[in-house]
Design a protein around this motif. Structure first.
Motif, PDB file in Angstrom:
ATOM      1  N   UNK A  29       0.809  -1.209   0.000  1.00  0.00           N
ATOM      2  CA  UNK A  29       0.000   0.000   0.000  1.00  0.00           C
ATOM      3  C   UNK A  29       0.843   1.259   0.000  1.00  0.00           C
ATOM      4  N   UNK A  30       1.892   1.275   0.810  1.00  0.00           N
ATOM      5  CA  UNK A  30       2.778   2.449   0.856  1.00  0.00           C
ATOM      6  C   UNK A  30       3.504   2.627  -0.478  1.00  0.00           C
ATOM      7  N   UNK A  31       3.880   1.502  -1.089  1.00  0.00           N
ATOM      8  CA  UNK A  31       4.578   1.572  -2.377  1.00  0.00           C
ATOM      9  C   UNK A  31       3.673   2.142  -3.462  1.00  0.00           C
ATOM     10  N   UNK A  32       2.406   1.776  -3.445  1.00  0.00           N
ATOM     11  CA  UNK A  32       1.478   2.289  -4.450  1.00  0.00           C
ATOM     12  C   UNK A  32       1.253   3.788  -4.284  1.00  0.00           C
ATOM     13  N   UNK A  33       1.156   4.246  -3.056  1.00  0.00           N
ATOM     14  CA  UNK A  33       1.003   5.683  -2.821  1.00  0.00           C
ATOM     15  C   UNK A  33       2.232   6.429  -3.327  1.00  0.00           C
ATOM     16  N   UNK A 246      -7.717  -1.028 -13.711  1.00  0.00           N
ATOM     17  CA  UNK A 246      -7.476  -2.255 -12.932  1.00  0.00           C
ATOM     18  C   UNK A 246      -7.286  -1.875 -11.464  1.00  0.00           C
ATOM     19  N   UNK A 247      -8.170  -2.379 -10.619  1.00  0.00           N
ATOM     20  CA  UNK A 247      -8.066  -2.146  -9.174  1.00  0.00           C
ATOM     21  C   UNK A 247      -8.018  -3.495  -8.464  1.00  0.00           C
ATOM     22  N   UNK A 248      -7.183  -3.597  -7.436  1.00  0.00           N
ATOM     23  CA  UNK A 248      -7.029  -4.880  -6.747  1.00  0.00           C
ATOM     24  C   UNK A 248      -6.696  -4.665  -5.277  1.00  0.00           C
ATOM     25  N   UNK A 249      -7.304  -5.504  -4.433  1.00  0.00           N
ATOM     26  CA  UNK A 249      -6.903  -5.622  -3.037  1.00  0.00           C
ATOM     27  C   UNK A 249      -6.828  -7.101  -2.663  1.00  0.00           C
ATOM     28  N   UNK A 261      -6.326  -6.544   3.343  1.00  0.00           N
ATOM     29  CA  UNK A 261      -4.979  -6.794   3.862  1.00  0.00           C
ATOM     30  C   UNK A 261      -3.927  -5.938   3.162  1.00  0.00           C
ATOM     31  N   UNK A 262      -4.354  -5.117   2.199  1.00  0.00           N
ATOM     32  CA  UNK A 262      -3.424  -4.242   1.473  1.00  0.00           C
ATOM     33  C   UNK A 262      -3.880  -2.781   1.574  1.00  0.00           C
ATOM     34  N   UNK A 263      -4.083  -2.294   2.802  1.00  0.00           N
ATOM     35  CA  UNK A 263      -4.578  -0.913   2.943  1.00  0.00           C
ATOM     36  C   UNK A 263      -3.524   0.088   2.488  1.00  0.00           C
ATOM     37  N   UNK A 264      -4.007   1.218   1.996  1.00  0.00           N
ATOM     38  CA  UNK A 264      -3.113   2.297   1.582  1.00  0.00           C
ATOM     39  C   UNK A 264      -3.232   3.436   2.577  1.00  0.00           C
TER      40      UNK A 264
END
Length: 267
Positions: A29-33, A246-249, A261-264
């Motif tokens: 999540x931090x990496x995506x932000x 494309x969105x995924x969690x 389990x992958x909160x941002x």
């Protein structure tokens, strides 16, 4: 890729294992932000890849995409008509109005987190912005079907119904990308079962408390369209050039409702 199983339920993880998966997922999540913040005009997808790779490693984890079945990057960077599995590179320079999907994973203490986020570089074309908003909403509605006792295709059906509702709500035509979807996840990035993004309800293995799936709708603007894989054997694009989102969690089933389990830290 997804393995085989004859079990009638999706594997349950213990509370401690779910906590371990969330620790990996929070790094993702931090990496995506960080990738979204760095996705400015003039930046390359190689820049985003380098940034994400370093962030994951600095957190004590390993990028799960790097080297997976020969994939060369730590992220999949899919721009505009690229649906999934875009290879990051210095030749792909981001421009104002691009729609960018970044998909990445991390392994921490043997457990995987996997998530994708699609966002605009600056201001998007209005219909493209609606496509992206709709895909996010479809993911959110699909996640709600992750409840104990539901069957696998109950989630698929929820994603399909949510797509048709989003079409009506936003006044755009949306296509569900055929042949791609979510998956089980845990000690491996791709585990059984495969989760389609459409289908009839009431089929497949049952979900139980502790079951974990990566839920990932992929939609294209303009309705159903064909896709093809480029010569690199990875990059999947729409044949007609339609933009894709494309969105995924990674999501766990719990007695208290779905647990992402992958909160941002910022969404």
């Amino acid at each position: 890729m997804f393995g085989r199983s004859r079990t009638s339920v999706v594997t349950a993880r213990t509370p401690g294992e779910l906590d371990a998966m969330e620790a990996a997922g929070r790094i993702v999540g931090r990496a995506l932000v960080a990738a979204r913040d760095a996705a400015v005009p003039g930046a390359t997808t190689a820049d985003l890849d380098e940034l994400v790779d370093q962030l994951i490693r600095d957190a004590g984890a390993v990028p799960s995409f790097k080297g997976y079945e020969g994939f060369p990057g730590s992220i999949c960077s899919s721009v505009n008509e690229v649906v999934v599995h875009g290879i990051p590179g210095s030749a792909t320079v981001l421009r104002e109005g691009d729609l960018v999907s970044v998909d990445c994973g991390a392994i921490l203490d043997g457990w995987h987190g996997d998530s994708a986020w699609t966002f605009g570089v600056g201001e998007l074309d209005p219909d493209v912005a609606l496509l992206n908003q709709a895909t996010r909403e479809v993911l959110e509605e699909g996640i709600l079907a992750m409840s104990p006792g539901n069957r696998l295709t109950d989630v698929s059906h929820a994603l399909e119904v949510a797509t048709r509702r989003a079409e009506q709500r936003h006044g755009v035509s949306l296509g569900i990308v055929d042949g791609f979807g979510g998956h089980g996840i845990g000690r491996e990035m791709h585990e059984w079962p495969f989760l389609a993004n459409e289908g009839k309800p009431g089929k497949g293995p049952r979900l139980q408390e502790g079951s974990v799936l990566a839920v990932e709708p992929m939609l294209v603007l303009g309705g159903e369209t064909d896709t093809r894989t480029l010569a690199d054997d990875w990059t999947v694009v729409t044949v007609d050039g339609s933009p894709s989102s494309h969105w995924e969690h990674t999501v766990a089933v719990t007695a208290d409702g779905p647990r992402v389990l992958t909160p941002r830290p910022r969404d």
